[in-house]
Design an enzyme around this catalytic site. Structure first.
Site, short mmCIF file in Angstrom:
data_model
loop_
_atom_site.label_atom_id
_atom_site.label_comp_id
_atom_site.label_asym_id
_atom_site.label_seq_id
_atom_site.Cartn_x
_atom_site.Cartn_y
_atom_site.Cartn_z
N CYS A 10 23.45 -46.45 -79.06
CA CYS A 10 23.15 -47.79 -79.57
C CYS A 10 21.66 -47.94 -79.89
CB CYS A 10 23.52 -48.85 -78.54
SG CYS A 10 25.25 -48.87 -78.13
N ASP A 37 30.28 -74.55 -60.64
CA ASP A 37 29.73 -74.25 -61.96
C ASP A 37 29.25 -75.48 -62.72
OD1 ASP A 37 32.25 -75.35 -62.49
OD2 ASP A 37 32.26 -74.40 -64.46
N ASP A 45 34.33 -75.20 -55.90
CA ASP A 45 34.67 -76.20 -56.90
C ASP A 45 35.92 -75.67 -57.59
OD1 ASP A 45 34.37 -78.26 -58.87
OD2 ASP A 45 33.61 -76.71 -60.19
#
Lengths: 742, 63
Positions: free
Chosen positions: A33, A615, A436
């Site tokens: 790459c 989050d 959460d």
């Protein structure tokens, strides 16, 4: 895209006067790459330099003229990489600091080697037949090397010690500074008086070992932060700002100013806090409040950054700039929670607070003791210096950072980016885990739920129709499309879309629009979408899906003796099925940010130490209030900033890895501290008794430092317990989990 | 012990040489990208474009 993109706030000037920009690149997975990216960008006209940093996945491009930033981004996209410009000013100063530490380390290393060369000659000469003249000559040369080297390489410690004393505290750097200065000073006096012992080598070696620990510590954190910075940049948060001429221009959110007007297309994420100037729509605020039902909006209503726009376009007047998009009361709660958190004292600091005065007291007492016992002033001071050198917290200072570096590196490979250095210590002590729901236990994007016996061809056809819709829920169905988007699609606002397929009318939209009835076997909290093609009808649900390994991770956490709970801002009807599926009894729903903090405070008041995983923007204060906090990389930017660590990927597994890694690390830290203290218990009485020569000091110091470092390296291996779980294969999930680790 | 008169300065000069080499390498950014340095050695950037294996073709990348 026809709309112009204005990246100008990211473009700087390089040293040789070229326009320069840094980009975070996603999708780099092999060494080939590097050439592909650099050559691809260099092929653009006007590009002078393109250099990819393979460690941080950052590309620096410099161009003279003929190229614009969006052409560079476009070229990278054509090559198959997602790229986003990047302004890392904070990281630039960190890189400078790392280079400075490395320079100090180099100087200390050079000095330590050369002085040791001379010292070994003196030590062997002292027991054979070295002449005093040669010895003094060697000592003076040592002084010549040691004094400037210590003055340069000791700066990180001297500066930190001065800062600590000014603010009325004691840290590890205070005894280090006093020890080094006294040892060097006394050695010069000894040399001038032609005495056989000088401690130049000990003082410099001490600096070398400590600098090595400090550099490693700094590098580990810098690498984590670079990756976290890439994630933030690659979100590529852009906004359509309406210019003075009424034409929208795509700008990075960082460039937004209060008072700007931005255009929010249907299905787009809101880029900044603002007030609706015109337009009608509904927004999904699950990232903000955890609530999954959309909220209707009209002119004059407040919208928060991170909300997902529904089916109407909105004009928004920005109230807070890109960097400061936090709701007021969340900010207020956050400030309170952060102030409370400051009370936690790191293990190393607690030891230092106790240790530093003890070191000085011991040195002073032994000097006075020897004076009282009839020794000369010179002998008494030399013994005090030996005590200071021996007790100098070399092993102690390496004990905690060395473990932190190796453990952080291991967690980094497991997909965890650690923000706070003392996070591991706090995490190891946790006994309660609070999750959460939305975006944490469930995936950040909703998934398609199909009724039993759904025809796959119908789903694929619905997907092709959905490709033409901008409704947020349409994207989920569009992912199932086989074939290109349909032509001549008409959109009925607020109802759905319609097209003619194979001569028959097809509709996708609300139940009444398609004349359908809700089936009974879809999840209770799913949003329903109907599809009618001629006579055939299909009703699909779009619902939050659990993270693929949520069930196993929760079970494993429970198996480790942790109390697992849910605190969610979503409706009880949406929380109950998730809690039931995961086997979590203590689940509370419909909580506001303040309620979450209250719930955490209640737990803390009961003596619990809480790990909070969340989050949303609504979780940010709770994350700050918890003992320790984690956030997924898909979370709100503000939330990530207040989490102690961020985890990557679709799986929940890093949470478990963090808990295990922290427990191993804490055990090793305690072992290391025990080694360091044990070494002192043996060496200090020897020093007080006056048996410690420079040779003994050098051996003891390097010996204990190496022992502590080698022990710390064990944190890089998976623990025995973890291996056992993977090996016995009693549960298929546990094996799969270990596989992810590798 | 006259040998020390030139051996000790010589040893110091060698050490200083090493130190300056390190400081130079640090300044020229050789420690900025340690992972990249390890893999860059494998790329054939010294060959003319047509002699290179076609590994840099963009299509190859997406696996």
């Amino acid at each position: 895209m026809s709309e112009a993109i204005d990246y100008s706030i990211f473009v700087g000037t390089s040293e040789d006067g070229l326009a320069q920009m840094s980009l975070a690149i996603d999708g780099i997975d092999c060494a080939a790459c590097i050439g592909e990216i650099e050559n691809g960008v260099k092929a653009l006209p006007g590009v002078v330099r393109a250099r990819l940093n393979y460690s941080t996945h950052r590309l620096t491009v410099a161009w003279s003229e003929g190229t614009s930033p969006d052409r560079v981004v476009g070229q990278l996209e054509a090559l198959g990489y997602r790229a986003h410009p990047f302004a890392g000013r904070a990281e630039e100063s960190e890189a400078r600091h790392a280079r400075w530490l490395l320079r100090c380390l180099g100087v200390a290393g050079f000095a330590a080697m050369n002085i040791m060369l001379l010292s070994v000659s003196v030590w062997s000469g002292n027991v054979t037949d070295i002449t005093p003249e040669t010895r003094d000559f060697f000592h003076w040369i040592s002084a010549l090397i040691a004094l400037p080297a210590a003055a340069y390489a000791g700066q990180p410690f001297f500066q930190s010690a001065v800062r600590a004393i000014r603010s009325g505290r004691l840290n590890m750097d205070v005894p280090i500074t006093i020890g080094v200065t006294l040892a060097l000073g006394m050695s010069v006096v000894e040399t001038a008086m032609s005495q056989p012992h000088a401690y130049f080598d000990s003082a410099i070696m001490l600096l070398f070992f400590l600098l090595a620990g400090r550099y490693l510590d700094h590098e580990a954190r810098r690498r984590t932060r670079a990756t976290a910075g890439n994630i933030a940049a690659l979100r590529g948060e852009m906004a359509h700002r309406i210019g003075a001429d009424g034409v929208p221009v795509l700008v990075p959110v960082q460039a937004l100013q209060p008072g700007d007007t931005i255009l929010i297309h249907p299905g787009e994420r809101v880029a900044a806090d603002g007030v609706v100037a015109s337009g009608l729509s509904a927004v999904d605020e699950s990232l903000v409040t955890g609530e999954t039902l959309p909220r209707a909006l009209k002119a004059g209503d407040h919208v928060y950054a991170g909300s997902l726009n529904g089916e109407g376009a909105l004009h928004l007047t920005v109230t807070a700039g890109g960097e400061n998009t936090l709701v007021d009361d969340v900010q207020r709660l956050l400030d309170g929670a952060l102030a409370e958190k400051g009370a936690y004292v790191r293990l190393a600091d607690r030891v230092a607070r106790l240790y530093a005065p003890m070191v000085h007291l011991t040195a002073l007492v032994s000097a006075i003791g020897w004076l009282l016992a009839g020794a000369g002033l010179h002998d008494a001071v030399m013994i005090a210096v030996a005590v200071l050198i021996i007790t100098c917290p070399c092993a102690l200072a390496l004990a905690v950072p060395a473990v932190q570096v190796t453990a952080t590196g291991r967690l980094f490979r497991a997909g965890l980016l650690i923000n706070a250095g003392d996070m591991l210590e706090r995490l190891a002590a946790v006994d309660t885990v609070v999750f959460d729901k939305t975006g944490t236990l469930t995936l950040p994007e909703p998934a398609l739920a199909l009724p039993r016996g759904a025809d796959p061809d119908m789903v694929a056809l619905a997907g092709r129709l959905a490709l033409s819709s901008r409704h947020p829920l349409a994207g989920v169905i569009a992912a199932r499309a086989k074939g290109p988007a349909l032509e001549r699609v008409t959109e009925m606002s607020g109802q759905g879309i319609e097209a003619i397929i194979d001569g028959r009318r097809a509709r996708l939209g609300s139940l009444s629009f398609c004349d359908a009835i809700a089936p009974s076997d879809l999840p209770a909290d799913a949003s329903l979408i109907a599809f009618r093609h001629g006579e055939k009808v299909l009703v699909m649900g779009v619902a939050q899906a659990l993270r693929p390994d949520a069930r196993e991770v929760v079970a494993e956490l429970k198996a480790r003796g942790l109390d697992v709970r849910i605190l969610s801002g979503d409706r009880p009807a949406a929380v109950a099925p998730v809690a039931e599926a995961l086997g979590i009894v203590a689940a509370e729903a419909g909580l506001k940010p303040a309620d979450k903090i209250a719930a955490l405070d209640a737990l803390k008041a009961a003596g619990r130490r809480v790990l909070m995983v969340g989050d949303g923007l609504n979780d940010a204060p709770a994350l700050a209030a918890a003992t320790v906090s984690l956030s997924p990389a898909s979370g709100a930017a503000v939330t990530q900033a207040h989490a102690d660590a961020v985890f990557l990927g679709r799986r929940l597994w890093p949470v478990l890895a963090a808990v295990d890694g922290a427990r191993t690390a804490a055990r090793l830290m305690r072992q290391n501290l025990a080694i360091a203290v044990g070494y002192n218990i043996i060496a200090v009485p020897l020093a007080i008794a006056g048996f410690v020569t420079p040779l003994v000091a050098a051996l003891a110091m390097s010996g204990s430092s190496i022992l502590v470092t080698v022990n710390a390296l064990r944190a890089a291996r998976p623990g025995r317990k973890e291996e056992a779980v993977g090996d016995d294969g009693a549960t298929g999930e546990a094996g799969a989990l270990t596989e992810v680790a590798a | 012990m006259n040998v020390l008169v030139y051996l000790v300065p010589l040893a110091l000069l060698l050490g200083l040489g090493g130190l300056f080499a390190f400081l130079w390498s640090l300044k020229s950014g050789q420690y900025d990208d340690l992972d990249g340095a390890a893999v860059r050695v494998l790329s054939d950037d010294d060959l003319p474009d047509n002699a290179r294996p076609s590994s840099t073709a963009p299509e190859r990348h997406r696996s």
